[in-house]
Design a protein around this motif. Structure first.
Motif, PDB file in Angstrom:
ATOM      1  N   UNK A 129       0.954  -1.139   0.428  1.00  0.00           N
ATOM      2  CA  UNK A 129       0.280   0.047  -0.211  1.00  0.00           C
ATOM      3  C   UNK A 129       0.894   0.970   0.150  1.00  0.00           C
ATOM      4  N   UNK A 130       0.448   2.249  -0.443  1.00  0.00           N
ATOM      5  CA  UNK A 130       1.110   3.397  -0.221  1.00  0.00           C
ATOM      6  C   UNK A 130       1.006   3.657   1.438  1.00  0.00           C
ATOM      7  N   UNK A 131       1.978   5.462   1.203  1.00  0.00           N
ATOM      8  CA  UNK A 131       2.169   5.511   2.616  1.00  0.00           C
ATOM      9  C   UNK A 131       0.963   6.281   3.484  1.00  0.00           C
ATOM     10  N   UNK A 132      -0.145   6.547   2.249  1.00  0.00           N
ATOM     11  CA  UNK A 132      -1.997   7.043   2.591  1.00  0.00           C
ATOM     12  C   UNK A 132      -2.683   5.392   3.066  1.00  0.00           C
ATOM     13  N   UNK A 133      -2.480   5.382   2.023  1.00  0.00           N
ATOM     14  CA  UNK A 133      -3.289   3.684   2.568  1.00  0.00           C
ATOM     15  C   UNK A 133      -2.960   2.808   4.304  1.00  0.00           C
ATOM     16  N   UNK A 134      -1.380   3.242   3.704  1.00  0.00           N
ATOM     17  CA  UNK A 134      -0.845   2.505   4.875  1.00  0.00           C
ATOM     18  C   UNK A 134      -1.309   2.749   6.330  1.00  0.00           C
ATOM     19  N   UNK A 135      -1.330   4.323   5.946  1.00  0.00           N
ATOM     20  CA  UNK A 135      -1.090   4.378   7.707  1.00  0.00           C
ATOM     21  C   UNK A 135      -2.823   4.288   7.959  1.00  0.00           C
ATOM     22  N   UNK A 136      -3.765   5.013   7.156  1.00  0.00           N
ATOM     23  CA  UNK A 136      -5.534   4.623   7.470  1.00  0.00           C
ATOM     24  C   UNK A 136      -5.297   3.165   7.390  1.00  0.00           C
ATOM     25  N   UNK A 137      -4.882   2.026   7.187  1.00  0.00           N
ATOM     26  CA  UNK A 137      -4.498   0.437   7.487  1.00  0.00           C
ATOM     27  C   UNK A 137      -4.499  -0.070   8.803  1.00  0.00           C
ATOM     28  N   UNK A 138      -3.332   0.415   9.227  1.00  0.00           N
ATOM     29  CA  UNK A 138      -2.617   0.383  10.601  1.00  0.00           C
ATOM     30  C   UNK A 138      -2.661   1.155  11.827  1.00  0.00           C
ATOM     31  N   UNK A 139      -2.749   2.577  11.357  1.00  0.00           N
ATOM     32  CA  UNK A 139      -3.191   3.293  12.370  1.00  0.00           C
ATOM     33  C   UNK A 139      -4.115   3.769  12.890  1.00  0.00           C
ATOM     34  N   UNK A 140      -4.965   3.749  11.327  1.00  0.00           N
ATOM     35  CA  UNK A 140      -6.684   3.916  11.900  1.00  0.00           C
ATOM     36  C   UNK A 140      -7.323   2.790  12.248  1.00  0.00           C
ATOM     37  N   UNK A 141      -7.264   1.943  11.095  1.00  0.00           N
ATOM     38  CA  UNK A 141      -8.275   0.768  11.419  1.00  0.00           C
ATOM     39  C   UNK A 141      -7.589  -0.703  12.008  1.00  0.00           C
TER      40      UNK A 141
ATOM     41  N   UNK B 130       4.147   1.423   4.373  1.00  0.00           N
ATOM     42  CA  UNK B 130       4.508   0.254   3.296  1.00  0.00           C
ATOM     43  C   UNK B 130       3.920  -0.677   3.577  1.00  0.00           C
ATOM     44  N   UNK B 131       2.534  -0.903   3.936  1.00  0.00           N
ATOM     45  CA  UNK B 131       2.256  -1.854   4.314  1.00  0.00           C
ATOM     46  C   UNK B 131       2.303  -3.358   3.461  1.00  0.00           C
ATOM     47  N   UNK B 132       2.686  -4.095   3.733  1.00  0.00           N
ATOM     48  CA  UNK B 132       3.480  -5.734   2.596  1.00  0.00           C
ATOM     49  C   UNK B 132       2.406  -6.150   2.533  1.00  0.00           C
ATOM     50  N   UNK B 133       2.230  -6.649   1.167  1.00  0.00           N
ATOM     51  CA  UNK B 133       0.308  -7.702   1.651  1.00  0.00           C
ATOM     52  C   UNK B 133       1.165  -8.726   0.522  1.00  0.00           C
ATOM     53  N   UNK B 134       0.000  -9.912   0.940  1.00  0.00           N
ATOM     54  CA  UNK B 134       0.671 -11.164   0.296  1.00  0.00           C
ATOM     55  C   UNK B 134      -0.993 -11.621  -0.803  1.00  0.00           C
ATOM     56  N   UNK B 135      -1.074 -11.664  -1.906  1.00  0.00           N
ATOM     57  CA  UNK B 135      -1.777 -11.938  -2.479  1.00  0.00           C
ATOM     58  C   UNK B 135      -2.609 -13.200  -2.636  1.00  0.00           C
ATOM     59  N   UNK B 136      -3.655 -13.369  -1.527  1.00  0.00           N
ATOM     60  CA  UNK B 136      -4.324 -15.009  -1.774  1.00  0.00           C
ATOM     61  C   UNK B 136      -5.151 -15.487  -3.174  1.00  0.00           C
ATOM     62  N   UNK B 137      -5.928 -13.853  -3.812  1.00  0.00           N
ATOM     63  CA  UNK B 137      -6.653 -14.622  -5.352  1.00  0.00           C
ATOM     64  C   UNK B 137      -6.583 -13.379  -5.534  1.00  0.00           C
ATOM     65  N   UNK B 138      -6.936 -12.771  -6.808  1.00  0.00           N
ATOM     66  CA  UNK B 138      -7.745 -11.899  -8.118  1.00  0.00           C
ATOM     67  C   UNK B 138      -8.566 -12.335  -8.687  1.00  0.00           C
ATOM     68  N   UNK B 139      -8.647 -11.155  -9.392  1.00  0.00           N
ATOM     69  CA  UNK B 139     -10.216 -11.485 -10.077  1.00  0.00           C
ATOM     70  C   UNK B 139      -9.489 -10.032 -10.892  1.00  0.00           C
ATOM     71  N   UNK B 140      -9.320 -10.685 -12.516  1.00  0.00           N
ATOM     72  CA  UNK B 140      -9.240  -9.927 -13.149  1.00  0.00           C
ATOM     73  C   UNK B 140     -11.054  -9.200 -14.474  1.00  0.00           C
TER      74      UNK B 140
END
Length: 228
Positions: A15-27, A56-66
Motif C-alpha cells: 500500500x502507499x503511505x496514505x493507505x498504509x497509515x489508514x490501514x495500520x493506524x486507523x483501522x 508501506x504495508x506489505x501484502x501477500x495476494x491470496x487471490x485475484x480477479x481481473x
C-alpha cells in the motif's frame, strides 16, 4: 469489505503511505489480517497483511480477479465545469460511484471556470471508487478547449445535451459500447459550438423536459447511459 487502492499493485504488493497509515493506524489492522486492494484497472486482489508497516504495508495476494464488475460500455463525460468547484467534485464523486470511464473538462464560450486542478479531482475519484467497491478508476483529463476536444474525440457514439426541438430524448437511442456525452455550461453552448459539435458527429439529445444545472445534467446522463 475494506477496499484500498494502489496503482500497479500486482508489481509492488504494497500500500502507499496514505493507505498504509489508514490501514495500520486507523483501522488497527495487523499481520495476518485480510484486506482487498484494487489497481483501478479492473484488478481486484484479496490479500493478507505480511508486514504491518504504517508507511508501506506489505501484502501477500491470496487471490485475484481481473475485469471485476466490468461495465457493459465505456462512458466518457465531457463537461464545462461550474464556477463553484464543489459542484464539480460532487459530480465526479457520484459519477464514479454510478460508473464512468473518463471525464474531460472543456472550455467553452460561456464557461464560468477556466482552470480545474485535476489532482484534487483525481483524489475525489479514488475515494469514490474505494467507497463504492469498484475496480475501475475513471481517467481524469486536463481542461482543453471545446474545439480541441471535438477534433480529438474518437468515441463510436457521440451525444451533446441540448434542450431544443431538434433534440431526441437520450432514452430513445440504442446505446453502443463506446459513448461520449457532452454537457455545456450554465449559459449553454454558443450556436457556433453546437454547429461544430454536429460536424464532429455529435447528435443533440435531451435528458427530459426539465432545465437542468450542469452537474445535474452530467449525473442524469451518466445514470441513463449505465441503465439503457
Amino acid at each position: 469489505m475494506q477496499l484500498f487502492y494502489r496503482e500497479n499493485f500486482a508489481e509492488v504488493k504494497q500500500l502507499d503511505d496514505t493507505d498504509s497509515k489508514h490501514c495500520i493506524k486507523v483501522l488497527r489492522k495487523n499481520v495476518g489480517d485480510e484486506i482487498w486492494v484494487t489497481d483501478g484497472k479492473g484488478g481486484m486482489y484479496h490479500c493478507r497483511i505480511e508486514d504491518a508497516n504504517p508507511k508501506r504495508t506489505g501484502l501477500y495476494i491470496l487471490s485475484e480477479e481481473q475485469g471485476f464488475q466490468k461495465a457493459k460500455r465505456r462512458i466518457h463525460l465531457a463537461i464545462a465545469p461550474t464556477k463553484n468547484l464543489d459542484r464539480i467534485t460532487y459530480l465526479v464523486e457520484k459519477a464514479t460511484e454510478i460508473g464512468i470511464s473518463e471525464i474531460s473538462f472543456i472550455l467553452t464560450s460561456n464557461s464560468e471556470r477556466k482552470v480545474v486542478k485535476t489532482d484534487r479531482i483525481e483524489r475525489v475519484a479514488i475515494s469514490a471508487m474505494k467507497q463504492s467497491l469498484k475496480a475501475y478508476l475513471p481517467k481524469v483529463n486536463e481542461m482543453i478547449s471545446i474545439n480541441q476536444f471535438l477534433e480529438e474525440n474518437t468515441a463510436s457514439q457521440r451525444f451533446v445535451c441540448h434542450l431544443s426541438d431538434l433534440s431526441k430524448p437520450l432514452t430513445e437511442h440504442k446505446i453502443e459500447s463506446d459513448v461520449c456525452l457532452l454537457v455545456g455550461p450554465e449559459g449553454d453552448f454558443d450556436p457556433s459550438e453546437l454547429e461544430m459539435a454536429a460536424k464532429a458527429g455529435f447528435e443533440q439529445v435531451s435528458l427530459g423536459d426539465s432545465r437542468l444545472r450542469t452537474e445535474t445534467a452530467g449525473l442524469v446522463g451518466v445514470t441513463l447511459l449505465n441503465l439503457l
